[in-house]
Design a protein around this motif. Structure first.
Motif, PDB file in Angstrom:
ATOM      1  N   LEU A 259     -36.213  32.444 -77.013  1.00  0.00           N
ATOM      2  CA  LEU A 259     -36.604  31.037 -76.926  1.00  0.00           C
ATOM      3  C   LEU A 259     -38.042  30.894 -76.447  1.00  0.00           C
ATOM      4  O   LEU A 259     -38.799  30.055 -76.935  1.00  0.00           O
ATOM      5  CB  LEU A 259     -35.702  30.298 -75.941  1.00  0.00           C
ATOM      6  N   GLU A 260     -38.398  31.722 -75.476  1.00  0.00           N
ATOM      7  CA  GLU A 260     -39.763  31.672 -74.953  1.00  0.00           C
ATOM      8  C   GLU A 260     -40.756  32.024 -76.067  1.00  0.00           C
ATOM      9  O   GLU A 260     -41.829  31.425 -76.170  1.00  0.00           O
ATOM     10  CB  GLU A 260     -39.911  32.621 -73.760  1.00  0.00           C
TER      11      GLU A 260
ATOM     12  N   VAL B   9     -40.300  31.462 -79.259  1.00  0.00           N
ATOM     13  CA  VAL B   9     -40.369  30.294 -80.141  1.00  0.00           C
ATOM     14  C   VAL B   9     -41.311  29.252 -79.536  1.00  0.00           C
ATOM     15  O   VAL B   9     -42.157  28.669 -80.231  1.00  0.00           O
ATOM     16  CB  VAL B   9     -38.961  29.684 -80.366  1.00  0.00           C
ATOM     17  N   ALA B  10     -41.162  29.031 -78.225  1.00  0.00           N
ATOM     18  CA  ALA B  10     -42.010  28.058 -77.531  1.00  0.00           C
ATOM     19  C   ALA B  10     -43.483  28.444 -77.668  1.00  0.00           C
ATOM     20  O   ALA B  10     -44.345  27.618 -77.979  1.00  0.00           O
ATOM     21  CB  ALA B  10     -41.621  27.972 -76.057  1.00  0.00           C
ATOM     22  N   LYS B  11     -43.762  29.736 -77.462  1.00  0.00           N
ATOM     23  CA  LYS B  11     -45.123  30.246 -77.598  1.00  0.00           C
ATOM     24  C   LYS B  11     -45.652  29.994 -79.006  1.00  0.00           C
ATOM     25  O   LYS B  11     -46.791  29.567 -79.205  1.00  0.00           O
ATOM     26  CB  LYS B  11     -45.122  31.763 -77.348  1.00  0.00           C
TER      27      LYS B  11
ATOM     28  N   ILE C 209     -44.702  27.750 -81.218  1.00  0.00           N
ATOM     29  CA  ILE C 209     -44.963  26.322 -81.447  1.00  0.00           C
ATOM     30  C   ILE C 209     -46.267  25.935 -80.753  1.00  0.00           C
ATOM     31  O   ILE C 209     -47.121  25.265 -81.335  1.00  0.00           O
ATOM     32  CB  ILE C 209     -43.788  25.459 -80.943  1.00  0.00           C
TER      33      ILE C 209
END
Lengths: 311, 311
Positions: B94-95, B97-99, B101
């Protein structure tokens, strides 16, 4: 979990709009107006009680987003949605969802701008609403001296859910009155546009009045005092509370997805508002949210829907 | 399935924007400008090949939406997203993915306006992009006499996918060149803004050049003639085609998620374009999409990504 994930993402999302994240919707300046945008995902398994018809599910997917636009004092101008549909999903159910979305767009008088569909493991409706306004309402604008006001009444969605989950023996009329708000809530669009011109802060009730008041108090840096006797709670909510031997106040404060608007407004402007609303409290210097009942004054715990629901 | 669901919904969605549904994005008039909005849902199980890193997944969720805005000739102004996250999902992923984005928002220089997260059965990223333009580009504006042009090159994403799925023995450099476009495609934002002023029609390559050309021909009511020898296909695509004994032309025409822009433009305006592009064909009166190779002229079948992928 949601909180942790949001925090994780915030670490990496440095570029935000002209309004920092944390309001009902995001906002961008366009000329002398604000463009307001929000999105809210509805997941079949976790967000849709079995008693909802597919039409109600589709309508609600629009309502929850339009309500966020209304809470910003903006006029909704468009809707977009993405569907996730499991392989072999019931076509009639899908048609009901489509009807519900279509009915809601007509009800709120907004066009659909874009739609996307994908295969997914569960039914997913991600709704997006856009709005425009000259006067942006936020959660952070409440000022000492403001009155705290609310549209409509509170408590029915949670009371209705409790009737359903506990299979309570209530009259048909009680059930209908509670289920109407649980299954067919409506966003306060006209009220939102109107208060955009006069209120200092606003929020819509998604997670329960208690939580929303705490957000406003915290983000505005103020203390909120609520008069329990003023809260607009219908007698059917009291009826359910009595049957379950629960505090009706707690049901009213924890009940979510009401989509009523809570706003704070200087007293002199209340006469400009041409719709029904209830003054439930006042804004003061300080911090926290307090409620005064006949017996005592106490701090309002930031309880939410899930709190009572899981007891 | 997607087509049927869309048709089902269209029956009930009578209120559309100032541009009928069916383009890369929806559009609304705001003053003398257009507000453009689009959304695209990415579902982990079906849309994300295992070789993609979470950073690449997050970046792509932004790119696919920004590309639709670019195809309308608009400048992207904001991004929103909804996440569906399975319970107990890998936090490190998830981290990433956040990065991804966050990196994409910096790359495209747009702010995030709103984010929502929910529990779901599969990882879901529903991305939404907004844009503004004075000159709206659609799929329906192609005119006889226009040149058909394309940015960048085509075929690498599908060729890369074929290398991966068939575990083809190609050189590291070939793999890198193909995987770069498969895993890290970029939207043609500057080009989109520029052609907004000169082109008559545009579309981005999501589902393969063949399908996109058919959409433009159909929606514009014109015939498109493509010169096969002009198609910008890199030698690494030919290499893969030879290894698999497939027609490189077919790979190039079916390859999707290229995010290149295809546009039709009056010949006199081509000199105004300050970026690299290739003229691949011409627009004529009539209907259909035809391609001329050294051997013959034939109709282009509306093949897409999934066609070659499933063979």
């Amino acid at each position: 979990m949601e909180r942790e994930i949001i925090e994780l993402f915030m670490k990496y999302l440095k570029k935000q709009g002209d309004l920092p994240l944390g309001d009902d919707a995001g906002a961008l300046r366009i000329g002398d107006e604000w463009l307001v945008a929000t999105n809210d995902m509805l997941v079949g398994k976790t967000d849709v009680p079995d008693i909802m018809t597919p039409e109600q599910v589709g309508f609600k997917a629009v309502t929850m987003n339009v309500s966020d636009i209304a809470a910003m004092g903006a006029r909704p101008i468009g809707f977009l949605f993405s569907l996730g549909v499991p392989r072999g999903f019931d076509g009639l159910y899908l048609e009901g969802v489509a009807k519900g979305i279509g009915n809601a767009l007509e009800f709120y008088e907004i066009p659909v701008l874009s739609a996307d569909t994908n295969e997914a493991d569960d039914l997913i409706i991600d709704g997006i609403a856009l709005g425009r306004t000259r006067h942006l309402l936020t959660r952070s604008g409440a000022k000492p001296g403001d009155l705290v006001c609310i549209t409509g009444d509170i408590g029915r969605p949670l009371a209705g859910l409790l009737v359903w989950k506990n299979d309570l023996d209530v009259s048909l009329s009680t059930k209908e009155i509670l289920y109407e708000k649980l299954l067919e809530p409506r966003a306060r669009v006209k009220e939102g546009i109107k208060i955009g011109n006069y209120a200092n802060a606003a929020i819509d009730i998604s997670d329960g009045l208690a939580k929303e008041l705490h957000l406003v108090a915290e983000m505005s840096g103020v203390r909120i005092e609520v008069d329990a006797s003023k809260l607009p709670i219908m007698e059917e909510v009291f009826e359910v509370a009595e049957l379950l031997r629960r505090d009706p106040l707690e049901i009213a404060l924890a009940s979510g997805e009401e989509f009523e608007l809570v706003f704070t407004i200087p007293p002199k402007y209340t006469e400009e508002l041409s719709f029904d609303f209830t003054v439930i409290g006042t804004v003061h210097k300080g911090a926290g949210v307090f409620i005064t009942t006949e017996e005592k004054r106490m701090e309002v715990p930031p309880i939410g829907w899930e709190h009572l629901d899981s007891r």
